[in-house]
Each structure stands twice: as structure tokens, then as C-alpha cells.
Design a protein around this motif. Sequence first.
Motif, PDB file in Angstrom:
ATOM      1  N   LYS A 185       0.840  -1.201   0.000  1.00  0.00           N
ATOM      2  CA  LYS A 185       0.000   0.000   0.000  1.00  0.00           C
ATOM      3  C   LYS A 185       0.877   1.255   0.000  1.00  0.00           C
ATOM      4  O   LYS A 185       0.618   2.202  -0.737  1.00  0.00           O
ATOM      5  N   LYS A 186       1.928   1.230   0.811  1.00  0.00           N
ATOM      6  CA  LYS A 186       2.841   2.374   0.894  1.00  0.00           C
ATOM      7  C   LYS A 186       3.575   2.616  -0.420  1.00  0.00           C
ATOM      8  O   LYS A 186       3.912   3.745  -0.754  1.00  0.00           O
ATOM      9  N   THR A 187       3.854   1.540  -1.159  1.00  0.00           N
ATOM     10  CA  THR A 187       4.601   1.683  -2.411  1.00  0.00           C
ATOM     11  C   THR A 187       3.681   1.843  -3.612  1.00  0.00           C
ATOM     12  O   THR A 187       4.148   1.876  -4.748  1.00  0.00           O
ATOM     13  N   SER A 190      -2.799  -9.228  -0.517  1.00  0.00           N
ATOM     14  CA  SER A 190      -2.242  -9.547   0.806  1.00  0.00           C
ATOM     15  C   SER A 190      -3.284  -9.365   1.901  1.00  0.00           C
ATOM     16  O   SER A 190      -3.409 -10.209   2.797  1.00  0.00           O
ATOM     17  N   PHE A 191      -4.048  -8.269   1.846  1.00  0.00           N
ATOM     18  CA  PHE A 191      -5.077  -8.044   2.857  1.00  0.00           C
ATOM     19  C   PHE A 191      -6.161  -9.116   2.774  1.00  0.00           C
ATOM     20  O   PHE A 191      -6.645  -9.609   3.799  1.00  0.00           O
ATOM     21  N   ASN A 192      -6.548  -9.503   1.563  1.00  0.00           N
ATOM     22  CA  ASN A 192      -7.554 -10.553   1.404  1.00  0.00           C
ATOM     23  C   ASN A 192      -7.053 -11.881   1.945  1.00  0.00           C
ATOM     24  O   ASN A 192      -7.801 -12.634   2.569  1.00  0.00           O
ATOM     25  N   LEU A 206      -8.618   1.698  -1.778  1.00  0.00           N
ATOM     26  CA  LEU A 206      -7.449   1.415  -0.958  1.00  0.00           C
ATOM     27  C   LEU A 206      -6.345   2.432  -1.183  1.00  0.00           C
ATOM     28  O   LEU A 206      -5.671   2.850  -0.244  1.00  0.00           O
ATOM     29  N   SER A 207      -6.193   2.893  -2.405  1.00  0.00           N
ATOM     30  CA  SER A 207      -5.107   3.815  -2.719  1.00  0.00           C
ATOM     31  C   SER A 207      -5.281   5.164  -2.038  1.00  0.00           C
ATOM     32  O   SER A 207      -4.335   5.934  -1.935  1.00  0.00           O
ATOM     33  N   ARG A 208      -6.479   5.478  -1.564  1.00  0.00           N
ATOM     34  CA  ARG A 208      -6.712   6.778  -0.925  1.00  0.00           C
ATOM     35  C   ARG A 208      -6.854   6.665   0.576  1.00  0.00           C
ATOM     36  O   ARG A 208      -7.123   7.647   1.244  1.00  0.00           O
TER      37      ARG A 208
END
Length: 163
Positions: A121-123, A132-134, A156-158
Motif C-alpha cells: 500500500k505504501k509503495t 495480501s489483505f484478502n 485502498l489507494s486513498r
Amino acid sequence: PSDLAMKSDELLSRAQQALAFGDFPLAERFTTKLIEAVPDHAPFHILLGNVFAKSLDFDQAIEAYKEALQLNPEHMEALNNLGVVYRQSGNYLDAEDSCKQAVALSPDKAEIHYNLGNIYKKTGEIDKAETSFNRALELDPGDRKSTRLNSSHIPLSRMPSSA
């Protein structure tokens, strides 16, 4: 039990209590004494890394986790925690590498997939983050962190990153 074992148990208990109460200097002192008494026990080095991580001393945390990994190169907790601290310090490449090694050792640990998702998410690797979250949710459907990230209608990106 030997005197060393009793002393180690007492030091461990005191270190864990100090860490739980947020007294990082005291936790560090007890953990350092533990390591002096039993230097080849990787979990004590991990505990020291946790003390440093909680006190936001990421460089010292990284060193402590690396010490644990020198003693046991396949210690999943050390690899996972190292990945988290690398992410917190902005070193996403090493964070991803550490968490991927931890996943290879323990593919059924939801926490590692969650941590890897935070790195992606950070990248900006949103597809990988969602995967990964799923996976974390599949492994632990009650995991509130992953549930919160996946059940939101916000893309997710926001979403803000967690620490």
C-alpha cells in the motif's frame, strides 16, 4: 530449575511488564541483562528489538532483530518484525524482502500478510496490497485491521497508512 533459569524468568517477566507499561528504558535494561545471561537465545534479541521499535528507535530495533536472525536465520517473528520496522523507517525494499521471507516460512500467519499488504500500500502496489489483505482475512476472518481496510468503500489507494 537452575539459578540462571529462575533469574532469566524473573528478568523476562520484568522486561515484559516494563514494555507493557511503556517504560522503555527499564524494559531495555532488563532485556539487556537477559541477553547478557543467555546471549544465544534469539527471542531475547527479538524482545529487545520490540523495545526499541516501541520507543521508535528503528536503527537499534533493526540491529536487535538482525542479531536474532544471526542466531536463527529462519525465525519468522524476527523477519516479520524486521519488515515492520523497515517499513516504519521508510525502507520499503528491505521491508518487502523480510516479510516475503517470513511468509515463505509461515504462509498461514495472517499478521505477516497484513504487514506485507501495508508495505505494498505504501509503495502504491494496490493490487498486491489487496491480495495480501484478502489473504490475511482468509486466514483470520476476525482480524479487525484487515476487515477495516477491505470493507471500506474508500479505494485502498486513498486510505491512510497505518503505522
